[in-house]
Write a protein that holds these residues in place. Sequence first.
Motif, short mmCIF file in Angstrom:
data_model
loop_
_atom_site.label_atom_id
_atom_site.label_comp_id
_atom_site.label_asym_id
_atom_site.label_seq_id
_atom_site.Cartn_x
_atom_site.Cartn_y
_atom_site.Cartn_z
N LEU A 181 0.83 -1.21 0.00
CA LEU A 181 0.00 0.00 0.00
C LEU A 181 0.87 1.26 0.00
N GLU A 182 1.95 1.25 0.82
CA GLU A 182 2.84 2.40 0.89
C GLU A 182 3.54 2.64 -0.45
N ALA A 183 3.98 1.58 -1.11
CA ALA A 183 4.64 1.70 -2.40
C ALA A 183 3.69 2.29 -3.43
N SER A 184 2.43 1.84 -3.41
CA SER A 184 1.44 2.39 -4.34
C SER A 184 1.24 3.87 -4.10
N ALA A 185 1.20 4.24 -2.80
CA ALA A 185 1.00 5.65 -2.46
C ALA A 185 2.16 6.50 -2.97
N VAL A 186 3.41 5.98 -2.84
CA VAL A 186 4.59 6.71 -3.32
C VAL A 186 4.52 6.90 -4.82
N GLU A 187 4.13 5.82 -5.54
CA GLU A 187 4.02 5.91 -6.99
C GLU A 187 3.00 6.97 -7.39
N GLU A 188 1.90 7.02 -6.67
CA GLU A 188 0.87 8.00 -6.98
C GLU A 188 1.38 9.42 -6.76
N VAL A 189 2.17 9.64 -5.66
CA VAL A 189 2.73 10.96 -5.38
C VAL A 189 3.69 11.38 -6.47
N ILE A 190 4.56 10.44 -6.90
CA ILE A 190 5.52 10.74 -7.96
C ILE A 190 4.80 11.11 -9.24
N ASP A 191 3.79 10.34 -9.60
CA ASP A 191 3.04 10.62 -10.82
C ASP A 191 2.40 12.00 -10.76
N THR A 192 1.84 12.33 -9.60
CA THR A 192 1.19 13.63 -9.43
C THR A 192 2.21 14.76 -9.58
N THR A 193 3.40 14.58 -8.99
CA THR A 193 4.46 15.60 -9.07
C THR A 193 4.87 15.82 -10.51
N GLU A 194 5.05 14.73 -11.27
CA GLU A 194 5.46 14.85 -12.67
C GLU A 194 4.41 15.59 -13.49
N GLN A 195 3.16 15.35 -13.17
CA GLN A 195 2.08 16.01 -13.90
C GLN A 195 2.03 17.50 -13.61
N GLN A 196 2.57 17.92 -12.43
CA GLN A 196 2.47 19.31 -12.03
C GLN A 196 3.77 20.08 -12.23
N GLN A 197 4.67 19.60 -13.12
CA GLN A 197 5.90 20.32 -13.38
C GLN A 197 5.60 21.69 -13.96
N ILE A 198 6.33 22.70 -13.48
CA ILE A 198 6.10 24.08 -13.90
C ILE A 198 7.25 24.54 -14.78
N HIS A 199 6.92 25.18 -15.87
CA HIS A 199 7.92 25.71 -16.79
C HIS A 199 8.18 27.17 -16.48
N TYR A 200 9.47 27.53 -16.42
CA TYR A 200 9.84 28.91 -16.10
C TYR A 200 10.50 29.58 -17.31
N LYS A 201 10.21 30.85 -17.47
CA LYS A 201 10.85 31.67 -18.50
C LYS A 201 11.32 32.96 -17.82
N TYR A 202 12.62 33.22 -17.88
CA TYR A 202 13.22 34.36 -17.16
C TYR A 202 12.94 34.27 -15.66
N GLY A 203 12.84 33.03 -15.15
CA GLY A 203 12.60 32.84 -13.74
C GLY A 203 11.15 33.04 -13.32
N ILE A 204 10.25 33.19 -14.30
CA ILE A 204 8.83 33.43 -14.01
C ILE A 204 8.02 32.24 -14.51
N PRO A 205 7.13 31.65 -13.65
CA PRO A 205 6.29 30.54 -14.14
C PRO A 205 5.33 31.07 -15.20
N ASP A 206 5.42 30.54 -16.41
CA ASP A 206 4.70 31.15 -17.53
C ASP A 206 3.34 30.50 -17.84
N GLU A 207 2.93 29.50 -17.05
CA GLU A 207 1.71 28.76 -17.40
C GLU A 207 0.44 29.60 -17.28
N ASN A 208 0.46 30.62 -16.44
CA ASN A 208 -0.76 31.42 -16.24
C ASN A 208 -0.75 32.74 -17.01
#
Length: 433
Positions: free
Chosen positions: A34-61
């Motif tokens: 169960l703990e391993a599954s939870a870790v995998e889910e956290v990693i997947d969520t983190t990868e999905q929420q990667q933020i791209h920066y331009k000139y040090g500013i998050p540009d997604e918004n």
Amino acid sequence: MKKTKWIWIWAAIGLVLGIIIFWPSNRGNKEAILEASAVEEVIDTTEQQQIHYKYGIPDENFIIEEGTVGKNENLSLILSKYKVSPAKIHEISQRCKDIFDVRSIRRGQNYTLFLAQDSLHTPEFFIYEKNALEYVVIDFKETADIYVGKKDITTKEKMANIIINSNLWNAMVDAQTDPMLAVTLSDIYAWSIDFYGIAKGDSVRVLYEQSYVEDKPLQDFNVKAAIFTNSGKDFYAIPFEQNEKLAYFDEDGNSLQKTFLKAPLKYSRISSGFSNNRFHPVLKRYRAHHGVDYAAPTGTEVHTIGDGVVVKKAYQANGGGNYVTIKHNSVYTTTYMHLSKFAKGIQPGKRVKQGDVIGYVGSTGLATGPHLDFRVYKNGTPINPLKMSSPPKEPISPENMPRFIQMRDSLVKLLKNNLNVLTHRQESSNQKS
């Protein structure tokens, strides 16, 4: 009967012990799964929420708009296109004063606007690229915040083997090597090679580092070693730090660079410095003064600051009066003006040694009093003589020689091995074709 009874009793005890022993282990395995599954889910969520920066500013918004400063454009004209109020532009200009002069915005430079995702597309950030490395950020939110940022730099090590057919610049282009490297090499070999006398068949092997920003090369070259073959002779350039100064040396440890005299005469004071906009005492107007004026009595000896060849001896009535120009090498030239007279034997084509007398202080031409107007040109461009670097020409010291030899042998081996690889590749390519 008794025997059968004991068998059943021991079987029951064994069953109970088995449950006690193995139950926690199974429970632990289940929790681990169960703990391993939870870790995998956290990693997947983190990868999905990667933020791209331009000139040090998050540009997604933001809505990103890029542009280039046009002819006669300034900050006010650019921002007014995005409905930034004149009051806000004035506030920004005032806040920029200590960080960035908005009047220095140049045609052809890039800029970027971060616009809010609202109906008005309100500007949130304005970024102006000062150069390939630095950029200025103006944050419009509340009080306008201004700061200078720098892009990440990566360094790449490169090796080039250049065969010269006409000149070094064209040879660099033909070899798909940045031709600005030729300027760096001409500085290093200024005292060893006459770059105006390079012959067809000459070559240079060079190991160097070049910086990159966003995969775009900068024109800064750190030459780590070079061998320049000129008229069949190899000229080595090995960098080595001695007495806290980095200089280039030949294979025997002799400096490739010679020093200039600090000044070409014994003077009483500097009456005028190097300037792009000096008030001329005779013409009564502002104009460039690309030299240094040394005040001294008429007749004071004027010496050449380095070895060279006299290329001009002439008189300029509305300017320098009697003057002498000396070519020291393919990079440096010096001119000595307002002379009262020339030294004996000074003629175009004459070779002079450092310290030789070439003339005497005077006030010929446009001058208000006796002085020497001394000028230095590097690659044809005037430079400030007082800021000219003049590295020491001392050879490698005995105590540093073992370390120098070790470095020299390592670098030369690297250069020559690379040449063999390049030659082999060229031969293989010729055979295939």
